[in-house]
Write an enzyme that holds these catalytic residues in place. Structure first.
Site, short mmCIF file in Angstrom:
data_model
loop_
_atom_site.label_atom_id
_atom_site.label_comp_id
_atom_site.label_asym_id
_atom_site.label_seq_id
_atom_site.Cartn_x
_atom_site.Cartn_y
_atom_site.Cartn_z
N LYS A 124 0.86 -1.19 0.00
CA LYS A 124 0.00 0.00 0.00
C LYS A 124 0.89 1.24 0.00
CE LYS A 124 -4.16 -1.91 1.78
NZ LYS A 124 -4.68 -2.18 3.12
N HIS A 127 1.75 6.93 2.64
CA HIS A 127 1.07 8.21 2.47
C HIS A 127 1.44 9.21 3.58
CE1 HIS A 127 -1.63 7.01 5.62
NE2 HIS A 127 -1.92 5.90 4.97
N HIS A 130 1.48 8.26 7.21
CA HIS A 130 2.67 7.53 7.65
C HIS A 130 3.85 8.48 7.84
CE1 HIS A 130 0.62 3.89 5.73
NE2 HIS A 130 0.61 3.71 7.04
#
Ligand code: ARG
Length: 566
Positions: A124, A127, A130
């Site tokens: 994933k 982004h 994070h």
């Protein structure tokens, strides 16, 4: 020298109260009102007298020690004015003798703190949420480290769960090895999204995905090798971001690390009599604590996010014997942490309540028109944001200082530093409105402003041809108001670091850095450094050296580099 402590002892002596009680009451007033103030209002009950009368009486009894210039009674307060030379000496002597260690302490000696931060999910995108976890976690890691704690930084990678069964299914059906190799996470994400679209029409796909998950759990070679590839590809991309931020971890034990450790923990929960069935699943009921039940096992026996967290906490306690384990995630995981912390408590682990700490942070608002441009649709990728910050900084440098050496390197340090500083300029829980103009403004309360001030200190010391300032300084020569304000700001930094640790709030340090820089710039405006001579010059250079040291170390605690020229 801790003046607050010394003053508290003085007051304790003349009032007969404990130094500790006094210490907690002593305040730092506005500048003109002195350096410390003691309010006498609370003593009014004890002594049955008006506060002003008590203040006058106590002040009368105090014999001024050398480090105090005078006291003044104003209303119910006694104001204390510290002798400027003594203050200067106590702050600058420490910086000059200890250098960058002046901000460090050993209060944490012998204690271990684990920090679980960053923790992105395999396959994933990494982004902006994070990013917040990464930079806040990294800063706390450094702050606690500076206080002498033994640190364990843990990247609890999201590398296990139902999504991998889906991804294997999608990859086997529609994936292409070369595409995945080349495009990495974005291709894996595409496949994952495709799976969901297709599964809406063909629900059997979900069974297939579950089948792959079971295979993974049973050690099937093909399934595991695909999973491994997804992990490798993702880690490669995450690593690029970590390299840009100059961050590494002591442990990358992610969720999958606990696969073989969970059975025993589930058994233990059962044996404590708190596991119950609900709709086929196994849960711990938390009604009594006004929380929904904590899910331990799915209907099909699969483990869940909380199961892995409970297992990880027990493992960490056993392995590291931490005195604290911190979890840095977005505020939307608040309930998750509250639930499983409670489960550990119900299992009889008394340390859970005091030692496990969730450190939540707010969201990043991208603004109405999505000021953060992104080429990949709605997810804002960190790598792109950081690259854009560097590009924008390059343009600014080309305008302002085209002759600068190491332009590339400086643009990186300033651009990335600007994003990090902005992230930690407010309390964690506050949402962030991302605004390039604000972030990269060299004159605002920004990273570039702090770095610029640092470069200015370096330049002054270079021109004065001193790399280090030592020796005897006549501290009475820097007793003017703006020098004094700077010295106070420098002297307060260690206290602020301690406060930042206690509250898990790096912004307390970024604010103090702004204070240091603003007072440095006022000091510099009011006092000629290179144009001064002899002892005055020496004393002023000591102050410049102090500011340089404080700014560099403060930035380091935030995870930001300090280029010497920019
Ligand atoms: N992987 C999770 C996410 O991206 C964060 C994990 C946080 N740490 C933990 N021990 N739960 O949301």
């Amino acid at each position: 020298m801790d003046f607050k402590m010394l003053i508290s002892e003085l007051i304790a002596e003349v009032s007969g109260r404990s130094a500790e009680e006094i210490y907690n009451a002593v305040e730092v007033p506005k500048a003109a009102m002195g350096d410390y103030a003691f309010p006498c209002f609370k003593l009014s009950r004890v002594f049955r007298k008006a506060p002003a009368a008590i203040a006058a009486e106590l002040a009368e009894k105090i014999t001024l020690p050398e480090y105090l210039e005078k006291t003044e009674v104003v209303g119910g307060y006694i104001n204390f004015f510290v002798n400027k030379t003594a203050l200067n000496k106590s702050v600058l002597d420490k910086i000059l003798s200890e250098g960058k260690d002046y901000i460090r302490s050993n209060e944490g000696e012998g204690k271990t703190v684990c920090i679980d931060y960053s923790s992105p999910n395999i396959a994933k995108p990494f982004h902006i949420g994070h990013l917040r976890s990464t930079v806040i976690g990294n800063s706390l890691y450094r702050i606690y480290g500076a206080l002498g704690y033994n640190m364990v930084g843990i990247n609890h990678l999201g590398d296990w769960g139902t999504q991998f069964g889906k991804l294997i299914s999608a990859y086997k059906r529609w994936g292409d090895e070369k595409e995945v190799e080349e495009k990495g996470i974005s291709e894996l994400t595409r496949l994952y999204v495709l799976f969901h679209t297709k599964a809406e029409e063909e629900p059997e796909l979900n069974d297939e995905a579950r089948g792959y998950l079971v295979k993974m759990q049973n050690g099937d070679e093909e399934a595991l090798s695909l999973w491994n590839r997804f992990v490798d590809i993702s880690m490669r991309e995450f690593q690029r971001v970590y390299d840009m931020l100059d961050i590494s971890f002591d442990s990358y034990a992610g969720e999958s690390f606990y696969n073989d450790k969970m059975t025993a923990v589930v058994e233990e929960i059962k044996s404590k009599g708190i596991l119950e069935e609900s709709d086929g699943a196994q849960v711990v009921n938390l009604d009594e604590y006004k929380m929904p039940p904590c899910l331990i096992l799915r209907r099909d026996g699969g483990t869940l996010y909380p199961t892995r967290d409970i297992t990880a906490a027990l493992y960490r306690k056993k392995t590291y014997n931490f005195s604290k384990c911190l979890y840095v995630t977005a505020v939307d995981q608040k309930l998750h942490f509250a639930q499983w912390f409670k489960v550990l408590e119900l299992m009889g682990y008394d340390w859970a309540a005091a030692e496990l700490v969730h450190i939540p942070f707010g969201l990043v608002n991208l603004g109405a028109e999505g000021k953060l441009s992104t080429r990949t649709g709605h997810v804002v990728l960190m790598e792109e944001v950081l690259n854009e910050a560097v590009e924008k900084t390059k343009t600014i440098i080309e305008e302002k200082n085209p002759g600068l050496e190491n332009k590339e390197e400086v643009a990186k340090e300033v651009g990335i530093g600007a994003v990090i500083f902005d992230d930690m300029f407010n309390g964690r829980i506050k949402n962030i409105a991302f605004d390039w103009n604000k972030i990269l403004n060299f004159e605002g309360e920004t990273g570039p402003y702090v770095q610029y001030t640092y470069a200015r200190c370096c330049s002054l010391l270079r021109k004065a041809e001193v790399s280090e300032v030592t020796g005897n300084i006549d501290y009475s020569l820097i007793a003017d108001e703006s020098s004094q304000a700077l010295i106070k700001a420098l002297g307060d930094l260690p206290k602020k670091i301690k406060e930042a640790a206690d509250k898990y709030e790096p912004y307390i340090i970024s604010r103090q850095l702004i204070e240091v820089c603003q007072s440095f710039n006022r000091f510099y405006r009011d006092n000629s450094v290179l144009g001064s001579e002899g002892e005055v010059r020496k004393a002023r250079l000591a102050l410049v050296y102090g500011a340089k040291t404080a700014i560099k170390e403060g930035l380091w605690l935030l995870g930001i580099k300090a280029p010497e020229r920019m």
